[in-house]
Design an enzyme around this catalytic site. Sequence first.
Site, PDB file in Angstrom:
ATOM      1  N   ASP A  46      16.882   3.169  34.362  1.00 25.16           N
ATOM      2  CA  ASP A  46      17.240   1.839  33.861  1.00 25.16           C
ATOM      3  C   ASP A  46      17.575   1.933  32.375  1.00 25.16           C
ATOM      4  O   ASP A  46      16.690   2.178  31.552  1.00 25.16           O
ATOM      5  CB  ASP A  46      16.073   0.863  34.086  1.00 25.16           C
ATOM      6  CG  ASP A  46      16.443  -0.554  33.683  1.00 25.16           C
ATOM      7  OD1 ASP A  46      16.984  -1.282  34.535  1.00 25.16           O
ATOM      8  OD2 ASP A  46      16.225  -0.923  32.510  1.00 25.16           O
ATOM      9  N   TYR A  51      20.348  -0.573  24.326  1.00 18.11           N
ATOM     10  CA  TYR A  51      19.442   0.532  23.985  1.00 18.11           C
ATOM     11  C   TYR A  51      20.177   1.664  23.251  1.00 18.11           C
ATOM     12  O   TYR A  51      19.546   2.578  22.733  1.00 18.11           O
ATOM     13  CB  TYR A  51      18.751   1.104  25.236  1.00 18.11           C
ATOM     14  CG  TYR A  51      18.044   0.107  26.122  1.00 18.11           C
ATOM     15  CD1 TYR A  51      17.752  -1.183  25.685  1.00 18.11           C
ATOM     16  CD2 TYR A  51      17.673   0.440  27.423  1.00 18.11           C
ATOM     17  CE1 TYR A  51      17.123  -2.100  26.524  1.00 18.11           C
ATOM     18  CE2 TYR A  51      17.037  -0.467  28.258  1.00 18.11           C
ATOM     19  CZ  TYR A  51      16.778  -1.739  27.805  1.00 18.11           C
ATOM     20  OH  TYR A  51      16.159  -2.630  28.647  1.00 18.11           O
ATOM     21  N   LYS A  76      23.175  -2.641  31.508  1.00 15.75           N
ATOM     22  CA  LYS A  76      23.218  -4.098  31.290  1.00 15.75           C
ATOM     23  C   LYS A  76      24.208  -4.442  30.190  1.00 15.75           C
ATOM     24  O   LYS A  76      24.297  -3.715  29.191  1.00 15.75           O
ATOM     25  CB  LYS A  76      21.831  -4.612  30.891  1.00 15.75           C
ATOM     26  CG  LYS A  76      20.697  -4.003  31.688  1.00 15.75           C
ATOM     27  CD  LYS A  76      19.335  -4.551  31.326  1.00 15.75           C
ATOM     28  CE  LYS A  76      18.228  -3.742  31.963  1.00 15.75           C
ATOM     29  NZ  LYS A  76      17.820  -2.531  31.203  1.00 15.75           N
ATOM     30  N   HIS A 109      22.292  -9.003  30.666  1.00 15.78           N
ATOM     31  CA  HIS A 109      20.965  -8.681  30.104  1.00 15.78           C
ATOM     32  C   HIS A 109      20.131  -9.937  29.826  1.00 15.78           C
ATOM     33  O   HIS A 109      18.932  -9.974  30.104  1.00 15.78           O
ATOM     34  CB  HIS A 109      21.162  -7.873  28.819  1.00 15.78           C
ATOM     35  CG  HIS A 109      20.003  -7.010  28.448  1.00 15.78           C
ATOM     36  ND1 HIS A 109      20.152  -5.813  27.792  1.00 15.78           N
ATOM     37  CD2 HIS A 109      18.666  -7.162  28.625  1.00 15.78           C
ATOM     38  CE1 HIS A 109      18.966  -5.267  27.592  1.00 15.78           C
ATOM     39  NE2 HIS A 109      18.050  -6.065  28.082  1.00 15.78           N
ATOM     40  N   LYS A 232       8.275   3.171  31.206  1.00 15.71           N
ATOM     41  CA  LYS A 232       8.865   4.076  30.207  1.00 15.71           C
ATOM     42  C   LYS A 232       7.778   4.920  29.557  1.00 15.71           C
ATOM     43  O   LYS A 232       6.723   4.417  29.189  1.00 15.71           O
ATOM     44  CB  LYS A 232       9.589   3.243  29.142  1.00 15.71           C
ATOM     45  CG  LYS A 232      10.088   4.045  27.949  1.00 15.71           C
ATOM     46  CD  LYS A 232       9.257   3.765  26.718  1.00 15.71           C
ATOM     47  CE  LYS A 232       9.551   4.736  25.600  1.00 15.71           C
ATOM     48  NZ  LYS A 232       8.663   4.507  24.447  1.00 15.71           N
ATOM     49  N   SER A 233       8.065   6.209  29.404  1.00  8.83           N
ATOM     50  CA  SER A 233       7.234   7.071  28.585  1.00  8.83           C
ATOM     51  C   SER A 233       8.057   8.295  28.223  1.00  8.83           C
ATOM     52  O   SER A 233       8.907   8.718  29.011  1.00  8.83           O
ATOM     53  CB  SER A 233       5.963   7.501  29.322  1.00  8.83           C
ATOM     54  OG  SER A 233       5.266   8.433  28.519  1.00  8.83           O
ATOM     55  N   VAL A 234       7.815   8.864  27.044  1.00  9.28           N
ATOM     56  CA  VAL A 234       8.496  10.117  26.715  1.00  9.28           C
ATOM     57  C   VAL A 234       7.501  11.287  26.747  1.00  9.28           C
ATOM     58  O   VAL A 234       7.829  12.407  26.402  1.00  9.28           O
ATOM     59  CB  VAL A 234       9.191  10.058  25.331  1.00  9.28           C
ATOM     60  CG1 VAL A 234      10.396   9.131  25.375  1.00  9.28           C
ATOM     61  CG2 VAL A 234       8.223   9.622  24.236  1.00  9.28           C
ATOM     62  N   ARG A 238       2.389  11.513  31.065  1.00  6.39           N
ATOM     63  CA  ARG A 238       2.441  10.102  31.492  1.00  6.39           C
ATOM     64  C   ARG A 238       3.590   9.854  32.464  1.00  6.39           C
ATOM     65  O   ARG A 238       3.466   9.050  33.387  1.00  6.39           O
ATOM     66  CB  ARG A 238       2.599   9.191  30.281  1.00  6.39           C
ATOM     67  CG  ARG A 238       1.311   9.060  29.482  1.00  6.39           C
ATOM     68  CD  ARG A 238       1.551   8.222  28.257  1.00  6.39           C
ATOM     69  NE  ARG A 238       0.310   7.902  27.564  1.00  6.39           N
ATOM     70  CZ  ARG A 238       0.281   7.286  26.388  1.00  6.39           C
ATOM     71  NH1 ARG A 238       1.407   6.932  25.785  1.00  6.39           N
ATOM     72  NH2 ARG A 238      -0.876   7.009  25.817  1.00  6.39           N
ATOM     73  N   ASN A 242       2.756   8.227  35.956  1.00 11.39           N
ATOM     74  CA  ASN A 242       3.381   6.978  36.408  1.00 11.39           C
ATOM     75  C   ASN A 242       4.162   7.158  37.708  1.00 11.39           C
ATOM     76  O   ASN A 242       4.609   6.179  38.303  1.00 11.39           O
ATOM     77  CB  ASN A 242       4.321   6.434  35.312  1.00 11.39           C
ATOM     78  CG  ASN A 242       3.573   6.042  34.047  1.00 11.39           C
ATOM     79  OD1 ASN A 242       2.347   5.917  34.064  1.00 11.39           O
ATOM     80  ND2 ASN A 242       4.294   5.847  32.960  1.00 11.39           N
TER      81      ASN A 242
HETATM   82  P1  NAD Z   1       6.257  -0.459  29.722  1.00  9.53           P
HETATM   83  O1  NAD Z   1       5.418  -1.572  30.236  1.00  9.53           O
HETATM   84  O2  NAD Z   1       6.883   0.485  30.674  1.00  9.53           O
HETATM   85  O3  NAD Z   1       5.355   0.342  28.682  1.00  9.53           O
HETATM   86  C1  NAD Z   1       5.834   1.468  27.996  1.00  9.53           C
HETATM   87  C2  NAD Z   1       4.831   1.936  26.936  1.00  9.53           C
HETATM   88  O4  NAD Z   1       3.529   2.056  27.510  1.00  9.53           O
HETATM   89  C3  NAD Z   1       5.191   3.334  26.447  1.00  9.53           C
HETATM   90  O5  NAD Z   1       5.957   3.257  25.268  1.00  9.53           O
HETATM   91  C4  NAD Z   1       3.857   3.976  26.214  1.00  9.53           C
HETATM   92  O6  NAD Z   1       3.461   3.694  24.902  1.00  9.53           O
HETATM   93  C5  NAD Z   1       2.933   3.277  27.150  1.00  9.53           C
HETATM   94  N1  NAD Z   1       2.662   4.036  28.394  1.00  9.53           N
HETATM   95  C6  NAD Z   1       3.530   4.395  29.371  1.00  9.53           C
HETATM   96  N2  NAD Z   1       2.914   5.015  30.373  1.00  9.53           N
HETATM   97  C7  NAD Z   1       1.611   5.091  30.029  1.00  9.53           C
HETATM   98  C8  NAD Z   1       0.459   5.623  30.657  1.00  9.53           C
HETATM   99  N3  NAD Z   1       0.534   6.203  31.854  1.00  9.53           N
HETATM  100  N4  NAD Z   1      -0.728   5.492  30.018  1.00  9.53           N
HETATM  101  C9  NAD Z   1      -0.821   4.892  28.823  1.00  9.53           C
HETATM  102  N5  NAD Z   1       0.243   4.349  28.178  1.00  9.53           N
HETATM  103  C10 NAD Z   1       1.433   4.453  28.767  1.00  9.53           C
HETATM  104  O7  NAD Z   1       7.319  -1.111  28.735  1.00  9.53           O
HETATM  105  P2  NAD Z   1       8.868  -1.119  28.512  1.00  9.53           P
HETATM  106  O8  NAD Z   1       9.411   0.193  28.132  1.00  9.53           O
HETATM  107  O9  NAD Z   1       9.106  -2.255  27.581  1.00  9.53           O
HETATM  108  O10 NAD Z   1       9.462  -1.530  29.935  1.00  9.53           O
HETATM  109  C11 NAD Z   1       9.901  -0.596  30.904  1.00  9.53           C
HETATM  110  C12 NAD Z   1      11.395  -0.647  31.085  1.00  9.53           C
HETATM  111  O11 NAD Z   1      11.803  -1.980  31.419  1.00  9.53           O
HETATM  112  C13 NAD Z   1      12.195  -0.369  29.793  1.00  9.53           C
HETATM  113  O12 NAD Z   1      12.210   0.991  29.457  1.00  9.53           O
HETATM  114  C14 NAD Z   1      13.527  -0.942  30.159  1.00  9.53           C
HETATM  115  O13 NAD Z   1      14.223  -0.075  31.024  1.00  9.53           O
HETATM  116  C15 NAD Z   1      13.105  -2.220  30.902  1.00  9.53           C
HETATM  117  N6  NAD Z   1      13.099  -3.407  30.014  1.00  9.53           N
HETATM  118  C16 NAD Z   1      14.015  -4.383  30.244  1.00  9.53           C
HETATM  119  C17 NAD Z   1      14.055  -5.500  29.452  1.00  9.53           C
HETATM  120  C18 NAD Z   1      15.060  -6.573  29.738  1.00  9.53           C
HETATM  121  O14 NAD Z   1      15.217  -7.492  28.918  1.00  9.53           O
HETATM  122  N7  NAD Z   1      15.754  -6.526  30.833  1.00  9.53           N
HETATM  123  C19 NAD Z   1      13.161  -5.652  28.378  1.00  9.53           C
HETATM  124  C20 NAD Z   1      12.218  -4.650  28.155  1.00  9.53           C
HETATM  125  C21 NAD Z   1      12.187  -3.533  28.990  1.00  9.53           C
END
Ligand code: NAD
Length: 280
Positions: A46, A51, A76, A109, A232-234, A238, A242
């Site tokens: 996604d 981004y 998006k 978006h 999301k995670s880099v 994790r 996930n």
């Molecule tokens: P998320 O809820 O996936 O959280 C990501 C953060 O949580 C990471 O940066 C990391 O710090 C932490 N994390 C991830 N895995 C973990 C684990 N196993 N244990 C502990 N901490 C952990 O938040 P996100 O990235 O905002 O949302 C996911 C995806 O949703 C985005 O990457 C994007 O693709 C999408 N998104 C869309 C919109 C939209 O407006 N359509 C907005 C925000 C995000």
Amino acid sequence: MTSVPNITLNNGVEIPQLGFGVYQVPPAETKDAVLTAFEVGYRHIDTAQMYRNEQGVGEALAASGLARDDVFITSKLNNGYHAHDDALQAFDRTLEKLGIEQIDLFLIHWPLPDIDVDFVETWTALEEIYGSGRARSIGVSNFMAHHLRRLVQETDVVPAVNQIEGHPYLQQEDVRQASAELGVAVEAWSPIAQGQVLDDPAITAVATEVGRTPAQVVLRWHLQRGDIVFPKSVTRARVEENFALFDFELDETQMGQITALERGHRTGPDPDTFNWIPNR
Ligand code: NAD
């Protein structure tokens, strides 16, 4: 390797219920992050024009050696390109950056309810893209129930998905229900509320009970509710954690304990008042 279940969208296209999100992944790190996700087993990415990392996703796809048909890619339309012709041109740039001829899902978006272009006009551009075959499916993001109902009433193609903020602290049951009534699949963004729900005592208690991490039980809760998620995670550990969601289940009590955490807490903007347009 674990197999992620597919959800069938309203036009018959299948989408893996678990994917990998790249919001806030720096452009220069995106190729490696997505390659790691592919190695772990993710087949759904996604991204978004906003981004600024579509190119990295495209580079990972090319370098992965995976067949195009084996990977589901969403992008998006950025705010600022809602006018019909702008949307068509912005879509062309997305395909170019991703290095592909057809995208699996392309979304508006944000609805941007108070700008001078009505999202119905924007949708007509997406309908044309869909009609041309260059997007296998089209949808929306951050549409409240009333936005979605009006769009469906006034246009021809029903969106395949509505991607909305969704996690235990913000469940948007009204939007989920309206989407379900209209045959629109729900994608929950920020599924772990960017980490904010992971210390919640109710969630850590369920995690202890099932012998999993808090992130895993929250992601599992989403999957059992039928929503599509892409955490999301880099961090490789994790990214793996996930993905390991298919060898345990939450029972009804545990599901209910997580659902009971609703508190109307947004981590992102309110779609009814968000009209932000970035500099081009
Ligand atoms: P998320 O809820 O996936 O959280 C990501 C953060 O949580 C990471 O940066 C990391 O710090 C932490 N994390 C991830 N895995 C973990 C684990 N196993 N244990 C502990 N901490 C952990 O938040 P996100 O990235 O905002 O949302 C996911 C995806 O949703 C985005 O990457 C994007 O693709 C999408 N998104 C869309 C919109 C939209 O407006 N359509 C907005 C925000 C995000």
